[in-house]
Design a protein around this motif. Structure first.
Motif, PDB file in Angstrom:
ATOM      1  N   LEU A 256     -27.152 -29.055 -40.245  1.00 56.88           N
ATOM      2  CA  LEU A 256     -26.759 -30.185 -39.401  1.00 56.88           C
ATOM      3  C   LEU A 256     -26.331 -31.393 -40.223  1.00 56.88           C
ATOM      4  O   LEU A 256     -25.545 -32.206 -39.766  1.00 56.88           O
ATOM      5  N   GLY A 257     -26.888 -31.524 -41.420  1.00 56.85           N
ATOM      6  CA  GLY A 257     -26.415 -32.550 -42.337  1.00 56.85           C
ATOM      7  C   GLY A 257     -26.962 -33.955 -42.139  1.00 56.85           C
ATOM      8  O   GLY A 257     -26.661 -34.839 -42.919  1.00 56.85           O
ATOM      9  N   ASP A 258     -27.721 -34.188 -41.118  1.00 51.89           N
ATOM     10  CA  ASP A 258     -28.262 -35.521 -40.859  1.00 51.89           C
ATOM     11  C   ASP A 258     -29.758 -35.374 -40.626  1.00 51.89           C
ATOM     12  O   ASP A 258     -30.174 -34.871 -39.583  1.00 51.89           O
ATOM     13  N   PRO A 259     -30.594 -35.802 -41.589  1.00 54.07           N
ATOM     14  CA  PRO A 259     -32.031 -35.581 -41.459  1.00 54.07           C
ATOM     15  C   PRO A 259     -32.660 -36.255 -40.241  1.00 54.07           C
ATOM     16  O   PRO A 259     -33.559 -35.694 -39.624  1.00 54.07           O
ATOM     17  N   ILE A 260     -32.178 -37.412 -39.849  1.00 57.71           N
ATOM     18  CA  ILE A 260     -32.748 -38.105 -38.687  1.00 57.71           C
ATOM     19  C   ILE A 260     -32.398 -37.366 -37.400  1.00 57.71           C
ATOM     20  O   ILE A 260     -33.253 -37.146 -36.545  1.00 57.71           O
TER      21      ILE A 260
ATOM     22  N   LEU B  43     -29.259 -20.964 -25.125  1.00 52.94           N
ATOM     23  CA  LEU B  43     -28.294 -21.201 -26.193  1.00 52.94           C
ATOM     24  C   LEU B  43     -28.584 -20.284 -27.366  1.00 52.94           C
ATOM     25  O   LEU B  43     -29.700 -20.234 -27.856  1.00 52.94           O
ATOM     26  N   ASP B  44     -27.594 -19.547 -27.799  1.00 54.40           N
ATOM     27  CA  ASP B  44     -27.676 -18.786 -29.040  1.00 54.40           C
ATOM     28  C   ASP B  44     -26.749 -19.509 -29.988  1.00 54.40           C
ATOM     29  O   ASP B  44     -25.530 -19.381 -29.906  1.00 54.40           O
ATOM     30  N   ILE B  45     -27.328 -20.322 -30.841  1.00 59.77           N
ATOM     31  CA  ILE B  45     -26.515 -21.269 -31.575  1.00 59.77           C
ATOM     32  C   ILE B  45     -26.406 -20.966 -33.058  1.00 59.77           C
ATOM     33  O   ILE B  45     -27.398 -20.762 -33.744  1.00 59.77           O
ATOM     34  N   PRO B  46     -25.182 -20.922 -33.533  1.00 59.24           N
ATOM     35  CA  PRO B  46     -24.994 -21.042 -34.971  1.00 59.24           C
ATOM     36  C   PRO B  46     -24.970 -22.545 -35.232  1.00 59.24           C
ATOM     37  O   PRO B  46     -24.180 -23.263 -34.631  1.00 59.24           O
ATOM     38  N   LEU B  47     -25.872 -23.034 -36.013  1.00 59.48           N
ATOM     39  CA  LEU B  47     -25.947 -24.482 -36.229  1.00 59.48           C
ATOM     40  C   LEU B  47     -24.805 -24.924 -37.136  1.00 59.48           C
ATOM     41  O   LEU B  47     -24.658 -24.443 -38.238  1.00 59.48           O
ATOM     42  N   LEU B  48     -24.025 -25.848 -36.623  1.00 60.17           N
ATOM     43  CA  LEU B  48     -22.880 -26.379 -37.351  1.00 60.17           C
ATOM     44  C   LEU B  48     -22.918 -27.897 -37.336  1.00 60.17           C
ATOM     45  O   LEU B  48     -23.288 -28.501 -36.332  1.00 60.17           O
ATOM     46  N   LYS B  49     -22.507 -28.515 -38.423  1.00 56.41           N
ATOM     47  CA  LYS B  49     -22.477 -29.977 -38.487  1.00 56.41           C
ATOM     48  C   LYS B  49     -21.617 -30.567 -37.379  1.00 56.41           C
ATOM     49  O   LYS B  49     -21.950 -31.590 -36.807  1.00 56.41           O
ATOM     50  N   GLU B  50     -20.507 -29.907 -37.074  1.00 53.87           N
ATOM     51  CA  GLU B  50     -19.578 -30.424 -36.068  1.00 53.87           C
ATOM     52  C   GLU B  50     -20.211 -30.498 -34.682  1.00 53.87           C
ATOM     53  O   GLU B  50     -19.843 -31.315 -33.866  1.00 53.87           O
ATOM     54  N   GLY B  51     -21.174 -29.635 -34.389  1.00 53.07           N
ATOM     55  CA  GLY B  51     -21.781 -29.605 -33.074  1.00 53.07           C
ATOM     56  C   GLY B  51     -23.140 -30.253 -33.000  1.00 53.07           C
ATOM     57  O   GLY B  51     -23.785 -30.221 -31.952  1.00 53.07           O
ATOM     58  N   ALA B  52     -23.597 -30.871 -34.079  1.00 46.28           N
ATOM     59  CA  ALA B  52     -24.954 -31.413 -34.130  1.00 46.28           C
ATOM     60  C   ALA B  52     -25.195 -32.484 -33.074  1.00 46.28           C
ATOM     61  O   ALA B  52     -26.212 -32.463 -32.377  1.00 46.28           O
ATOM     62  N   GLU B  53     -24.270 -33.410 -32.933  1.00 44.45           N
ATOM     63  CA  GLU B  53     -24.457 -34.491 -31.954  1.00 44.45           C
ATOM     64  C   GLU B  53     -24.385 -33.965 -30.525  1.00 44.45           C
ATOM     65  O   GLU B  53     -25.134 -34.399 -29.657  1.00 44.45           O
ATOM     66  N   LEU B  54     -23.495 -33.008 -30.278  1.00 45.00           N
ATOM     67  CA  LEU B  54     -23.404 -32.403 -28.956  1.00 45.00           C
ATOM     68  C   LEU B  54     -24.671 -31.617 -28.643  1.00 45.00           C
ATOM     69  O   LEU B  54     -25.203 -31.696 -27.535  1.00 45.00           O
TER      70      LEU B  54
ATOM     71  N   MET C 249     -18.835 -23.403 -28.470  1.00 48.66           N
ATOM     72  CA  MET C 249     -17.636 -23.988 -27.954  1.00 48.66           C
ATOM     73  C   MET C 249     -17.762 -25.498 -28.065  1.00 48.66           C
ATOM     74  O   MET C 249     -18.674 -26.098 -27.534  1.00 48.66           O
ATOM     75  N   PHE C 250     -16.871 -26.135 -28.775  1.00 46.21           N
ATOM     76  CA  PHE C 250     -16.919 -27.580 -28.969  1.00 46.21           C
ATOM     77  C   PHE C 250     -15.780 -28.208 -28.188  1.00 46.21           C
ATOM     78  O   PHE C 250     -14.627 -27.837 -28.319  1.00 46.21           O
ATOM     79  N   TYR C 251     -16.111 -29.164 -27.357  1.00 48.44           N
ATOM     80  CA  TYR C 251     -15.124 -29.847 -26.536  1.00 48.44           C
ATOM     81  C   TYR C 251     -14.749 -31.160 -27.201  1.00 48.44           C
ATOM     82  O   TYR C 251     -15.574 -32.033 -27.367  1.00 48.44           O
ATOM     83  N   SER C 252     -13.487 -31.286 -27.576  1.00 52.97           N
ATOM     84  CA  SER C 252     -13.053 -32.491 -28.274  1.00 52.97           C
ATOM     85  C   SER C 252     -12.490 -33.546 -27.329  1.00 52.97           C
ATOM     86  O   SER C 252     -12.336 -34.683 -27.711  1.00 52.97           O
ATOM     87  N   TYR C 253     -12.156 -33.188 -26.110  1.00 53.89           N
ATOM     88  CA  TYR C 253     -11.622 -34.156 -25.158  1.00 53.89           C
ATOM     89  C   TYR C 253     -12.746 -34.677 -24.287  1.00 53.89           C
ATOM     90  O   TYR C 253     -13.533 -33.925 -23.739  1.00 53.89           O
ATOM     91  N   SER C 254     -12.830 -35.983 -24.143  1.00 52.81           N
ATOM     92  CA  SER C 254     -13.938 -36.594 -23.419  1.00 52.81           C
ATOM     93  C   SER C 254     -14.005 -36.138 -21.969  1.00 52.81           C
ATOM     94  O   SER C 254     -15.080 -35.995 -21.409  1.00 52.81           O
ATOM     95  N   GLY C 255     -12.878 -35.887 -21.314  1.00 54.69           N
ATOM     96  CA  GLY C 255     -12.885 -35.412 -19.937  1.00 54.69           C
ATOM     97  C   GLY C 255     -13.520 -34.041 -19.826  1.00 54.69           C
ATOM     98  O   GLY C 255     -14.311 -33.775 -18.919  1.00 54.69           O
ATOM     99  N   LYS C 256     -13.183 -33.151 -20.736  1.00 56.59           N
ATOM    100  CA  LYS C 256     -13.765 -31.812 -20.738  1.00 56.59           C
ATOM    101  C   LYS C 256     -15.251 -31.877 -21.076  1.00 56.59           C
ATOM    102  O   LYS C 256     -16.048 -31.151 -20.504  1.00 56.59           O
TER     103      LYS C 256
END
Length: 86
Positions: A64-68, A24-35, A1-8
Motif C-alpha cells: 500500500l505504500g503509506d504506513p498511516i 473482496l478478494d484483493i490484490p493489494l495495490l498502491k493505486e487502490g489503497a485509498e479506495l 477494478m479502479f474507477y478513475s472518473y468521479s461519477g463512476k
C-alpha cells in the motif's frame, strides 16, 4: 477494478452501500489503497465484510505504500472481526 472518473466512483460507492455483505478478494495495490480504505470505512460497523488475500498484515505496508493508511485499514478490519488464517 479502479474507477478513475468521479461519477463512476460515486455510483460504485452508492451500489456498495446498498449491500448487506461485501466479499473482496484483493490484490493489494498502491493505486487502490485509498479506495480500499474508503470502502472499508463505509462498511465499518455497518455491514458484513469478507476480505481474502494471500498477504500477511505485515506485508500490507510494502504494497500500500503509506504506513498511516495501512494501519488505519488494518485497524478497521480487525476491530470486531473474526480472522481465519490458513
Amino acid at each position: 477494478m479502479f474507477y478513475s472518473y468521479s461519477g463512476k466512483l460515486s455510483r460504485l460507492i452508492k451500489q456498495l452501500d446498498r449491500l448487506d455483505l461485501l466479499i473482496l478478494d484483493i490484490p493489494l495495490l498502491k493505486e487502490g489503497a485509498e479506495l480500499l480504505f474508503q470502502v472499508i470505512s463505509m462498511c465499518y460497523e455497518n455491514k458484513s465484510l469478507v476480505i481474502t488475500t494471500n498477504l500477511q498484515f505485515g506485508q500490507w505496508n510494502h504494497v500500500l505504500g503509506d504506513p498511516i493508511l495501512t494501519e488505519a485499514v488494518i485497524d478497521r478490519l480487525i476491530h470486531h472481526s473474526h480472522l481465519l488464517l490458513f
